[in-house]
Design a protein around this motif. Structure first.
Motif, mmCIF file in Angstrom:
data_model
loop_
_atom_site.group_PDB
_atom_site.id
_atom_site.type_symbol
_atom_site.label_atom_id
_atom_site.label_comp_id
_atom_site.label_asym_id
_atom_site.label_seq_id
_atom_site.Cartn_x
_atom_site.Cartn_y
_atom_site.Cartn_z
ATOM 1 N N LEU A 96 0.885 -1.176 0.000
ATOM 2 C CA LEU A 96 0.000 0.000 0.000
ATOM 3 C C LEU A 96 0.922 1.225 0.000
ATOM 4 C CD1 LEU A 96 -3.041 0.590 -0.039
ATOM 5 C CD2 LEU A 96 -3.060 0.329 2.438
ATOM 6 N N TRP A 97 1.633 1.406 -1.077
ATOM 7 C CA TRP A 97 2.585 2.518 -1.271
ATOM 8 C C TRP A 97 3.748 2.416 -0.287
ATOM 9 C CZ3 TRP A 97 -0.037 6.323 -4.521
ATOM 10 C CH2 TRP A 97 -1.434 6.344 -4.454
ATOM 11 N N SER A 143 2.099 4.768 12.974
ATOM 12 C CA SER A 143 1.387 4.846 11.694
ATOM 13 C C SER A 143 1.399 6.292 11.243
ATOM 14 C CB SER A 143 -0.064 4.407 11.880
ATOM 15 O OG SER A 143 -0.738 5.335 12.719
ATOM 16 N N GLY A 144 1.084 6.489 9.977
ATOM 17 C CA GLY A 144 1.011 7.845 9.452
ATOM 18 C C GLY A 144 -0.054 8.653 10.184
ATOM 19 N N SER A 145 -1.175 7.989 10.496
ATOM 20 C CA SER A 145 -2.256 8.687 11.205
ATOM 21 C C SER A 145 -1.773 9.216 12.547
ATOM 22 C CB SER A 145 -3.429 7.730 11.461
ATOM 23 O OG SER A 145 -3.875 7.137 10.276
ATOM 24 N N TYR A 194 -5.095 13.007 1.902
ATOM 25 C CA TYR A 194 -5.241 11.878 2.830
ATOM 26 C C TYR A 194 -4.122 11.938 3.855
ATOM 27 C CZ TYR A 194 -6.340 7.416 4.871
ATOM 28 O OH TYR A 194 -6.716 6.443 5.769
ATOM 29 N N HIS A 195 -4.539 12.033 5.123
ATOM 30 C CA HIS A 195 -3.531 12.109 6.179
ATOM 31 C C HIS A 195 -3.742 11.045 7.244
ATOM 32 C CE1 HIS A 195 -2.068 15.712 4.315
ATOM 33 N NE2 HIS A 195 -3.272 16.243 4.337
ATOM 34 N N GLY A 196 -4.670 10.093 6.977
ATOM 35 C CA GLY A 196 -4.868 9.008 7.924
ATOM 36 C C GLY A 196 -6.298 8.921 8.389
ATOM 37 N N GLU A 249 0.404 17.043 1.095
ATOM 38 C CA GLU A 249 1.235 16.000 0.497
ATOM 39 C C GLU A 249 1.837 16.650 -0.752
ATOM 40 O OE1 GLU A 249 -1.360 12.254 -0.037
ATOM 41 O OE2 GLU A 249 -2.718 13.840 0.592
ATOM 42 N N ASP A 267 3.367 16.340 4.319
ATOM 43 C CA ASP A 267 3.082 14.933 4.635
ATOM 44 C C ASP A 267 3.749 14.078 3.565
ATOM 45 O OD1 ASP A 267 2.098 12.363 4.885
ATOM 46 O OD2 ASP A 267 0.129 13.014 5.591
ATOM 47 N N VAL A 307 4.398 10.805 3.758
ATOM 48 C CA VAL A 307 4.199 9.379 4.051
ATOM 49 C C VAL A 307 4.358 8.546 2.773
ATOM 50 C CG1 VAL A 307 2.447 7.690 4.749
ATOM 51 C CG2 VAL A 307 2.877 9.701 6.165
ATOM 52 N N ILE A 308 3.862 9.050 1.652
ATOM 53 C CA ILE A 308 4.020 8.332 0.380
ATOM 54 C C ILE A 308 5.239 8.821 -0.386
ATOM 55 C CG2 ILE A 308 3.007 8.161 -1.945
ATOM 56 C CD1 ILE A 308 0.292 7.648 -0.608
ATOM 57 N N LYS A 314 5.302 4.445 6.174
ATOM 58 C CA LYS A 314 5.420 3.551 5.008
ATOM 59 C C LYS A 314 6.867 3.178 4.636
ATOM 60 C CE LYS A 314 0.947 4.968 3.017
ATOM 61 N NZ LYS A 314 0.040 3.850 2.978
ATOM 62 N N ARG A 325 -4.207 0.198 -8.096
ATOM 63 C CA ARG A 325 -5.245 0.807 -7.269
ATOM 64 C C ARG A 325 -6.156 1.617 -8.173
ATOM 65 N NH1 ARG A 325 -7.927 2.774 -3.995
ATOM 66 N NH2 ARG A 325 -7.310 4.319 -2.474
HETATM 67 N N1 PXG Z 1 -0.443 10.389 5.143
HETATM 68 C C1 PXG Z 1 -0.433 9.957 3.872
HETATM 69 C C2 PXG Z 1 0.057 10.866 2.797
HETATM 70 C C3 PXG Z 1 -0.856 8.663 3.568
HETATM 71 O O1 PXG Z 1 -0.854 8.232 2.307
HETATM 72 C C4 PXG Z 1 -1.316 8.334 5.912
HETATM 73 C C5 PXG Z 1 -0.860 9.618 6.152
HETATM 74 C C6 PXG Z 1 -1.782 7.527 7.074
HETATM 75 O O2 PXG Z 1 -0.927 6.473 7.329
HETATM 76 P P1 PXG Z 1 -1.449 5.176 8.131
HETATM 77 O O3 PXG Z 1 -0.157 4.462 8.414
HETATM 78 O O4 PXG Z 1 -2.094 5.650 9.361
HETATM 79 O O5 PXG Z 1 -2.377 4.434 7.225
HETATM 80 C C7 PXG Z 1 -1.298 7.825 4.614
HETATM 81 C C8 PXG Z 1 -1.784 6.417 4.366
HETATM 82 C C9 PXG Z 1 -5.134 4.111 -0.223
HETATM 83 C C10 PXG Z 1 -4.544 4.170 1.143
HETATM 84 O O6 PXG Z 1 -6.296 3.710 -0.309
HETATM 85 C C11 PXG Z 1 -3.545 5.063 1.434
HETATM 86 C C12 PXG Z 1 -3.052 5.135 2.741
HETATM 87 C C13 PXG Z 1 -3.539 4.285 3.710
HETATM 88 C C14 PXG Z 1 -4.534 3.373 3.394
HETATM 89 C C15 PXG Z 1 -5.054 3.314 2.112
HETATM 90 O O7 PXG Z 1 -4.485 4.462 -1.196
HETATM 91 N N2 PXG Z 1 -2.108 6.085 3.042
#
Ligand code: PXG
Length: 456
Positions: free
Chosen positions: A59-60, A119-121, A153-155, A225, A258, A260-261, A287, A416
């Motif tokens: 998942l990235w 986690s990113g969240s 998307y940040h979580g 992001e 952010d 994370v990706i 990630k 995806r």
């Molecule tokens: N910031 C970014 C930029 C993300 O992509 C998170 C924070 C949150 O990370 P956690 O570890 O809490 O999941 C993410 C997560 C999708 C998908 O559908 C993307 C993410 C997570 C779940 C699904 O593409 N990115």
């Protein structure tokens, strides 16, 4: 893990007992879950033995690919030496210390301190807590609002989802007060016939407008992001990120990237902030930090905020049992070593990134069902449309991309679908021949879908 059970037994456990993330439980139970049993290199394998090329790096996140013994070894030896200890009460351990110094050395100038989460969240929740704490220490407790962007998307914790711009999540009781959103620099939807420069200025003006509406004196931070991932690989026009950063500075609003990706090589530098020449006040990492082998996230804290926290003092009442977990930190260090030793970032920048861009353009740009092809480093999107001229979008958003995705998986490719975009974010170890395989499989999936719905 060899339990010896069958696909149908696992599927029954799934339907009877497992509530997986982001799922419609009714339709999933009817359809049956695919059980992934193992992975090697760039391929995942399901319980029926199907081999699937992983165009999403899990998942990235699986930046170094699957089956890395170095990471297994790093985890095992850390578990033998010190499987757990916390950093709450004036203790730490070598793995977290060394990783902190390493991350500070890799991060953009001025980001020298690290706070860990899992986690990113949680990392973004930490940022929200930390920036509010920072402004309170500065004597400006009213600076609380965080501005994010639609499709950001940040979580999925309540605060991280509030910071993000996913309306479906907001609707399910995840929109706290003190969060605001602006439109993203999504050229495919909003550029029209503006030049790239003009669109960058227009999209940046949306931030100016929102600041004027809320008042800079009430705003703690703006979060972006650098390339929006889960929102559909939204690549900003050149200059946009510099403009929004400058707007933040002008109004004394903290600028948060952010990553994370985009972190850990995906855009052809360690961090997209370096790719786009940004100096964020804080950066979210997860990630690719451990290539997903074990959960770990981090907040890189810039000197301004760190100095405020350190000089003013007072306890920061926040943290997690597993903040800076020694096993995760050891895996992260071994993972960063692989990225460095194998020159994966240069490879993305000079070889596979440009190769992917060309291959996608050549294969998809002229397709009658494709409205736009875009990529940056090893992130790519193909926007599917009903009619190229216009373009005219599908009325039932997402249905076509879901068909393409199902055909792609049947072809042996995991991708995806975001709205009607087909998204790619493969391991950084991908080679040109892996990219050729993606293109061949995705082309067949798009052609089959177009034939099925009568386009072209
Ligand atoms: N910031 C970014 C930029 C993300 O992509 C998170 C924070 C949150 O990370 P956690 O570890 O809490 O999941 C993410 C997560 C999708 C998908 O559908 C993307 C993410 C997570 C779940 C699904 O593409 N990115």
């Amino acid at each position: 893990m060899e339990s010896g059970l069958s696909t149908s037994a696992w599927q029954k456990f799934e339907a009877d007992h497992h509530l997986p993330p982001f799922s419609d439980y009714k339709s999933l139970a009817a359809e049956g879950t695919r059980i992934i049993t193992r992975a090697r290199g760039h391929y995942i394998y399901d319980s029926e033995g199907t081999e699937i090329l992983d165009g999403m790096a899990g998942l990235w996140c699986v930046n170094v690919g699957y089956g890395r013994e170095e990471l297994v070894e790093a985890a095992a030896s850390q578990m033998r030496e010190l499987p757990y200890y916390n950093a709450f009460f004036k203790t730490s351990h070598p793995a977290a210390s060394e990783l902190s110094a390493k991350l500070a050395s890799l991060a953009p100038e001025g980001l020298n301190h690290v706070f860990y989460a899992n986690s990113g969240s949680e990392a973004n929740d930490t940022i929200i807590r930390m920036v509010r704490h920072y402004w309170a220490l500065e004597g400006k407790p009213e600076k609380r609002v965080i501005i994010g962007r639609d499709y950001g998307y940040h979580g999925s914790t309540i605060l991280a989802a509030s910071m993000g711009g996913m309306v479906d999540m907001h609707r399910q009781a995840a929109h706290e007060p003190d969060f605001a959103h602006i439109k993203p620099p999504y050229g495919f939807l909003y550029q029209g016939n503006q030049s790239e420069d003009m669109f960058a200025a227009t999209a940046a003006s949306w931030l100016e407008d929102k600041i004027a509406e809320i008042g800079a004196e009430n705003i703690a931070a703006f979060v972006a992001e650098p390339i929006q991932g889960a929102g559909g690989v939204i690549i900003p026009p050149e200059g946009y990120l510099q403009l929004v950063q400058a707007i933040c500075r002008k109004h004394d609003i903290l600028f948060i990237a952010d990553e994370v990706i985009t972190g850990f090589g995906r855009t052809g530098q360690w961090f997209a902030s370096q790719t786009f020449d940004l100096q964020p006040d804080m950066m979210t990492l997860a990630k690719g930090l451990t290539s997903g082998y074990i959960p770990m996230s981090a907040v890189m804290v810039g000197d301004r905020v760190a100095k405020g926290l350190i000089e003013k003092g007072g306890e920061f009442y926040h943290g997690f049992t597993y903040s800076g977990h020694p096993v995760a930190a050891a895996v992260a260090l071994a993972n960063l070593k692989i990225i460095e030793d194998e020159g994966l970032i240069d490879r993305v920048r000079t070889q596979t990134g440009p190769y992917l861009a060309q291959a996608y353009e050549k294969a998809f740009a002229d397709h009658p069902m494709v409205g736009q092809v875009r990529s940056f480093g090893l992130l790519a999107a193909v926007e599917l449309v009903k009619d190229k001229t216009g373009p005219v979008m599908f009325e039932d958003t997402g249905a076509t991309a879901m068909k393409v995705r199902d055909y792609a998986i049947a072809e042996g490719l995991m991708v995806r679908a975001v709205r009607d975009g087909m998204i790619l974010s493969p391991p950084l170890t991908f080679t040109p021949s892996d990219i050729d395989e993606v293109v061949a499989k995705l082309s067949r999936a798009i052609d089959k879908t177009a034939a099925e719905i009568g386009i072209g």
